[in-house]
Design a protein around this motif. Structure first.
Motif: not given
Lengths: 286, 239, 311
Positions: A45-52, A199-209
């Protein structure tokens, strides 16, 4: 004032931890499975957000609109095509299949995204709110709101919708659920889809934080597991409370000792919790 | 017979090498109450589980409203209009009574009428309304059985199968539950199959009776025409 | 088949295995094997040891541990401290590694052994992670940077090869004897139905304890030898979950719950890993896929498949 600051930081960190554990807890409580790939789902999920964000220039928060549905589909298919079949071979087979999936995802992401550290940097990270003599990071506030919001949304979903009730029914008594017209295999898949979305939302938070790597999944899996066990396996409100407690421990203990304390805490929980010994019996009886 | 709603033809079910149901045929007229009686291990529960899609038959066919439903998954069978109330009710103990009932109307066909079905269930079993917010696990055995019947009604079934309804319940409670089933049958025209060990009560209520022994039907007939002696002999298998 | 023939067959088998062992041993002493070949066999022998031990726990006793890396790390650090800090002979270091591993296992056993099912898996893993985290903060062992393992004179490849061979043979022998003993019979009963085994009077606690400590002992020995070959240790390599990942792959692919499974699995694992080195990054993905397919379609692994085939 210092204590108040610690508590606020702990709660804000804790709400993200609760989100990390949300999908894990759901799957433990409903499918009665330890999903060892949960950490990798978070990182995916984190990579997804970073990629986009970095490739397509989408606003970080808007990436959720794409990441969450994608992760739902991924989780759904994972359960439908793989784990449901493995569960017919027993709880152990299912556990090892999720282990295999975690290894595949981890090394797959390493191939796809390289071993470089990733992070979504945003000007929010440096802005802060000033209140009662405390500096509170604006980003942390927003991520806390997203986390708590996602958890409340899931609670409402489980309590108020037909699919939500079906998920709880299948967790309670799969056979009686089938007799009520609920397709348990599909319901489990939906639950894994939701866990994937969480997990996707959590991954987004991980990538931001924080910064993360392809192999960061193990770290987040352990956090998720601590939160899920502490929260009472499938108890969503308990997950939130557990996240807060865990967040406070981290803030007070610092990075290294915080983790160590949590690990020891978790082992004590596992050793002393009769519900877990019981849950284990349930599993071997299936 | 044009008004046969449910038909079992030459059905056999095996568990590994063990033959639990052997060459059973039944034909159930629409709107009737039929009892299937037998001792423990006579195959009647297996027969019901097969009808509900929980077991796959080894041989034979099951037809409902003229369509072959053999081997269809349990959830699709509920969708077609057959509902089994399993032994002991098997409520979702950690969910509230209301959620138990609402879970019963999961099938798409029944969702639109969920509100009306719910009122009907509460009218039949007022005690469930009083306890609607309590977890089903906190109910008494009889109330749990009522909740299970209510959950089954929520799917608006054409055919209801009751597996050992009276097992472990007090006679007063059994009487109430039987009265409710009678009302369901007469007021909604629902076809009912009662699987019981308790012969007298079930036969008194039913139009037709099958008696099973060691997996086969050994006696059948209109409930009013079977003599007590005949039934006793068939039930215990003495010649 | 009557008992006499069975016994004869057993004797013949034993002779064949002893002969294989002696041939391997003598070729190690004789310098017949190239260094490269010895390096392969060295790895295969050690992985067989690790695989047999994980199989003993998961395949036979139903205790799926994901934390065997705890013992590898403990033993590796023991060797590092004994040789580098105290300048002692590395055999002594291996011995200390085994003792530390077994003591650690005894301590963990008290805590973890009564946790059932998948929670045992997680608990063992968390325990290993906790140890790793502790070592990352421990100044004496170099914190996150770890330690070098300096041994002089550095052992020749043939010496390590012979060490690994003996270790492998010993682990196979002990597993065989353990499975043939009352403990072994109790184990199979435990794996198949834990409550039935308890009611039959199988002392589950004792059996689990024996298995856990035996596995810790050999896993520590193998870990110590591995790190002597590596020459350096740090928390992320010593307490790496990859150790257990390899054990899982080896046992699943080879055949869980069979003696020959881990042997087959180790050969495939080491060879496939070497081959896949040409495609960097793909080895775990491919091994993971194979494992999942084996779990779904060949639950007894290659060994089980071959057994069915023979029948």
């Amino acid at each position: 004032m210092y204590i108040l600051q610690v508590i606020i930081n702990g709660i804000m960190l804790g709400s993200v931890y609760a989100l990390l554990g949300l999908g894990m807890s759901l799957i433990l409580g409903i499918v009665k499975l330890t999903n060892l790939a949960h950490g990798e789902l978070i990182i995916l999920g984190a990579y997804c957000s970073v990629f986009l964000t970095s490739r397509l220039g989408i606003n970080p928060f808007a990436t959720l609109l794409i990441t969450v549905p994608l992760m739902f589909i991924f989780g759904y298919l994972l359960q439908r095509l793989l784990i449901n079949h493995a569960m017919k071979r027993g709880a152990e087979a299912a556990l090892l299949v999720t282990f295999g999936v975690s290894v595949i995802l981890k090394d797959g992401m390493l191939l796809l995204f390289t071993a470089d550290a990733r992070h979504i940097s945003s000007e929010l990270g440096s802005s802060s709110v000033n209140a009662a003599g405390m500096d509170i990071s604006l980003l942390s506030i927003i991520l806390s709101i997203i986390s708590v919001g996602a958890i409340i949304l899931l609670m409402v979903f489980l309590n108020r919708t037909y699919t939500g009730r079906a998920i709880r029914a299948a967790a309670d008594d799969p056979r009686a659920a089938e007799l009520s017209g609920i397709n348990v295999a599909k319901t489990f898949s939906a639950a894994m889809g939701i866990a994937g979305a969480a997990a996707g939302i959590a991954g987004f938070c991980v990538s931001m934080k924080w910064t993360f790597y392809p192999d960061s999944g193990g770290h987040y899996l352990l956090i998720a597991f601590v939160v899920a066990v502490l929260g009472g396996l499938g108890d969503i409100r308990g997950t939130l409370a557990a996240g807060f407690i865990f967040g406070l421990i981290q803030v007070i203990g610092g990075a290294n000792y915080g983790m160590l304390i949590s690990y020891i805490f978790l082992i004590i929980m596992l050793v002393t919790n009769p519900k877990i010994a019981h849950a284990a019996d349930d599993l071997s009886a299936r | 017979m044009s008004d046969v709603i449910f038909e079992i033809a030459d059905l056999s079910v095996k568990y590994g090498e063990f033959i639990a149901v052997s060459d059973v045929s039944m034909s159930i007229p629409k709107g009737s109450i039929v009892s299937v009686l037998g001792t423990n291990g006579s195959g009647k529960t297996t027969l019901m589980n097969t009808a509900a899609g929980l077991c796959a038959p080894f041989l034979g066919e099951i037809r409902f409203m003229g369509e072959d439903i053999t081997g269809i998954s349990p959830d699709m069978i509920v969708e077609r209009g057959i509902s089994l109330v399993p032994q002991g009710g098997r409520c979702f103990n950690r969910m509230s009574v209301l959620d138990n009932l609402m879970a019963g109307s999961f099938v798409k066909r029944a969702r639109g009428n969920a509100k009306r079905s719910l009122d009907r269930v509460f009218e039949l079993f007022p005690v469930l309304y009083e306890k609607r917010h309590l977890p089903a696990g906190s109910l008494s055995g009889g109330q749990r059985q009522m909740a299970a019947i209510g959950r089954s009604l929520m799917s608006e079934p054409q055919l209801m199968l009751f597996d050992e309804l009276s097992l472990g319940l007090a006679p007063v409670v059994i009487k109430d539950i039987y009265a409710a089933i009678k009302r369901i049958s007469s007021e909604e025209g629902t076809t009912v199959i009662l699987v019981e060990q308790d012969t007298a009560r079930a036969m008194q209520m039913s139009d037709y009776t099958y008696i099973m022994l060691k997996g086969s039907v050994v006696l059948e007939g209109a409930s009013s025409e079977l003599s007590a002696e005949e039934v006793r002999k068939a039930y215990f298998g003495s010649r | 088949m009557d008992i006499g023939m069975k016994k004869n067959k057993g004797v013949i088998k034993l002779c064949v295995y002893t002969a294989i062992f002696l041939i391997c041993l003598l070729s190690g002493f004789g310098g017949v094997l190239s260094n490269n070949l010895m390096r392969y066999l060295f790895k295969i022998f050690l992985y067989i040891t690790l695989g047999e031990m994980w199989n003993l726990m998961s395949g036979f006793a139903g205790m799926t541990s994901l934390g065997q890396q705890a013992f590898i790390g403990l033993a590796g650090y023991s060797v590092a401290v004994m040789t580098t800090v105290y300048k002692l002979n590395f055999y002594f270091g291996i011995g200390v590694g085994a003792v530390v591993g077994v003591l650690g296992a005894a301590l963990l056993a008290v805590l973890l052994l009564h946790i059932g099912g998948m929670y045992f898996s997680i608990a063992t893993w968390v325990a290993a992670e906790a140890l790793g985290t502790f070592f990352s903060g421990w100044k004496y062992v170099g914190q996150g940077a770890g330690m070098n393992i300096t041994i002089s004179p550095y052992p020749k490849m043939s010496e390590l090869y012979i060490l690994a061979l003996i270790l492998c043979a010993a682990s196979l022998g002990v597993t065989y004897l353990l499975l043939r003993s009352d403990t072994g019979l109790g184990l199979t009963a435990m794996r198949d139905d834990i409550s039935a085994a308890a009611s039959l009077g199988v002392n589950i606690e004792k059996n689990k304890f024996i298995v856990y400590l035996t596995a810790a002992f050999f896993t520590s020995l193998a870990g110590a030898v591995f790190f002597i070959n590596k020459g350096t240790i740090y928390p992320d390599s010593g307490f790496d979950i990859s150790w257990t990942i390899s054990m899982v792959f080896i046992v699943i692919i080879g055949g869980a719950g069979t003696m020959e499974g881990p042997v087959i699995g180790s050969v495939i694992y080491v060879l496939l890993y070497e081959y896949l080195a040409h495609f960097p990054g793909w080895s775990n993905i491919i091994l993971g896929l194979i494992s999942i397919l084996v779990i779904l379609f060949m639950p007894k692994g290659i060994a089980g498949f071959l057994r069915n085939f023979r029948k």
